[in-house]
Design an enzyme around this catalytic site. Sequence first.
Site, mmCIF file in Angstrom:
data_model
loop_
_atom_site.group_PDB
_atom_site.id
_atom_site.type_symbol
_atom_site.label_atom_id
_atom_site.label_comp_id
_atom_site.label_asym_id
_atom_site.label_seq_id
_atom_site.Cartn_x
_atom_site.Cartn_y
_atom_site.Cartn_z
ATOM 1 N N GLU A 295 45.790 41.384 71.063
ATOM 2 C CA GLU A 295 44.629 40.953 70.141
ATOM 3 C C GLU A 295 44.398 39.314 70.636
ATOM 4 O O GLU A 295 45.087 38.545 70.776
ATOM 5 C CB GLU A 295 44.944 41.070 68.742
ATOM 6 C CG GLU A 295 43.869 40.565 67.865
ATOM 7 C CD GLU A 295 44.513 40.864 66.328
ATOM 8 O OE1 GLU A 295 45.384 41.223 66.049
ATOM 9 O OE2 GLU A 295 43.621 40.268 65.453
ATOM 10 N N ASP B 201 41.610 36.998 69.137
ATOM 11 C CA ASP B 201 40.795 36.652 68.218
ATOM 12 C C ASP B 201 39.534 35.396 68.869
ATOM 13 O O ASP B 201 40.085 34.411 68.973
ATOM 14 C CB ASP B 201 41.434 36.203 67.056
ATOM 15 C CG ASP B 201 42.172 37.145 66.506
ATOM 16 O OD1 ASP B 201 41.830 38.398 66.543
ATOM 17 O OD2 ASP B 201 43.293 36.954 65.609
ATOM 18 N N GLU C 272 37.426 34.091 64.011
ATOM 19 C CA GLU C 272 37.618 34.632 62.677
ATOM 20 C C GLU C 272 37.163 33.423 61.814
ATOM 21 O O GLU C 272 37.698 32.262 61.883
ATOM 22 C CB GLU C 272 39.201 34.802 62.502
ATOM 23 C CG GLU C 272 39.691 35.887 63.261
ATOM 24 C CD GLU C 272 41.317 36.253 62.417
ATOM 25 O OE1 GLU C 272 40.969 37.295 61.999
ATOM 26 O OE2 GLU C 272 42.029 35.635 63.028
ATOM 27 N N HIS D 152 46.885 36.641 70.611
ATOM 28 C CA HIS D 152 48.298 37.268 69.968
ATOM 29 C C HIS D 152 48.833 38.172 70.939
ATOM 30 O O HIS D 152 48.345 39.370 71.100
ATOM 31 C CB HIS D 152 47.940 38.017 68.916
ATOM 32 C CG HIS D 152 47.464 37.514 67.576
ATOM 33 N ND1 HIS D 152 48.378 37.141 66.657
ATOM 34 C CD2 HIS D 152 45.998 37.165 67.180
ATOM 35 C CE1 HIS D 152 47.425 36.493 65.430
ATOM 36 N NE2 HIS D 152 46.086 36.543 65.589
#
Length: 460
Positions: free
Chosen positions: A231, A233, A236, A247
Amino acid sequence: MLRATYILSSLAVLSAVRGQGVGTYQTETHPKLSWQTCTRSGCTTNSAGTVALDANWRWTHVTGNYTNCYTGNTWNTTICKDNAECAKNCVLEGANYQSTYGITTSGNALTLKFVTKGENTNIGSRVYLMASDSRYQMFNLMNKEFTFDVDVSQLPCGLNGALYFVQMDADGGMAKSSNNKAGAKYGTGYCDSQCPRDIKYIDGEANAVGWTASPNDTNAGLGNYGTCCSEMDIWEANSISTAYTPHPCKTQNSGGQQRCTGQQCNVPDRYGGLCDPDGCDFNSFRMGEKNFYGPGKTVNSNKKITVVTQFLTNNNSTSGTLTEIRRIYVQDGKVIPNSKSNFPNLFPAQDSITDKFCDDAKKGFGDATSFQKNGGLQQMGAGLAKGHVLVLSIWDDHTANMLWLDSNYPTDGDASKPGIARGTCSTSSGAPKDVEANSPNAQVIFSNIKFGDIGTTYSA
Ligand SMILES: *[C@@H]1O[C@H](CO)[C@@H](O)[C@H](O)[C@H]1NC(C)=O
Ligand SMILES: *[C@@H]1O[C@H](CO)[C@@H](O)[C@H](O)[C@H]1NC(C)=O
Ligand SMILES: *[C@@H]1O[C@H](CO)[C@@H](O)[C@H](O)[C@H]1NC(C)=O
Ligand SMILES: *[C@@H]1O[C@H](CO)[C@@H](O)[C@H](O)[C@H]1NC(C)=O
Ligand SMILES: *[C@@H]1O[C@H](CO)[C@@H](O)[C@H](O)[C@H]1NC(C)=O
């Protein structure tokens, strides 16, 4: 031999009909969302883009009638005592994007509303950018730049308007699981680095056996299975704080999305699973620059913000190794470089995610090193190179009230200690029952998505 072949092929036909199917009460029509690809010679508009709602938000009912397979936070255990049987007996229904889910598009802009009161009350949503009616748009971010505009002005403490990439299958897992007949068109195949266990259907089976209804979320629960994948991001955020966070996962070695059970899903040991749940985050406030992002600050969250993210490799080629993830903002015609970390006694000032930055920040803050143990930026890049799906969502947080993003976290930590303070929200803010009651009209608007060569997706 002939007879055996005949029996086998007739079974195959039978199972082709009976699998996680789709309902017929509501036609599935994906809202259009245009976006652009850019090179040195300019940007071209992709007008065929659309978004599809994730399967978890959809009505799932018995094939052929209106009986719910899942209601609120529980499965109908008469229909769903066996995961494979359940998937065969239940369908995913088409979505009424605007009236049920508060999802609308206009040109290149997508609005996600937080609480939508229709026949039922809907909370938040998660959608994917589509390449066609039945396939997700895949992005390889290596040696590329990704840019979008965002309006977070109506996202208070406790909410998160997120834009990120996960290593889902382009077809939503249909090829991998012959029982999945719904696929990307119906938003199947989600995975992320938390290895979420609140997903109702994984790999063409229900997640009903062992399902425990959440004690504090009337719409969710946890099953025995989770679904893991790497993942990235990009964003956020709410109006108070923002973070970008890679991640990595071990699953990318075996091809991306992977169903997990038990310890593989990061429980009970948060750091003993297939993925890095913490990531290596760059949140300007947490990195010690408290006046950089927020209402009226350098990057002013009262107004539309252009967010640029560059994925730089060791040899300036898509085939290279990921060495840096760089952030740039543009607002009011001004290019605003990312803030620098500001802990001169702990580590040198840095404004970008590199392995050195992650090592310095984890050590300086005393954080766990699961990012490094999962292979760091190199492993993140290896996953990105295989293609990721673009996710856009709005959500509130039944586990930690979003305090990890916008407040002091852990809440009993000393806020003057580096790494604890992440934003100006109170440690008592962000409880879902409060934000749902007090800010039902919260929303995020994402627009003007551009993807292309480094330096080609933005200008002052
Ligand atoms: C719905 O279909 C299921 C399976 O065919 C059946 O058991 C159930 O009685 C039906 N319910 C209604 C309300 O018709
Ligand atoms: C569960 O499913 C069975 C079989 O379709 C149905 O008869 C029953 O009413 C359902 N229960 C609920 C609570 O919907
Ligand atoms: C990659 O591009 C950057 C920026 O143009 C340049 O500074 C660097 O030397 C290049 N690296 C390689 C290995 O070509
Ligand atoms: C970039 O580096 C990778 C390995 O790190 C190598 O396989 C690839 O050939 C290089 N590409 C170019 C264009 O130099
Ligand atoms: C909500 O329940 C989950 C378990 O399902 C738990 O992990 C979490 O801490 C709870 N959150 C709150 C705010 O009570």
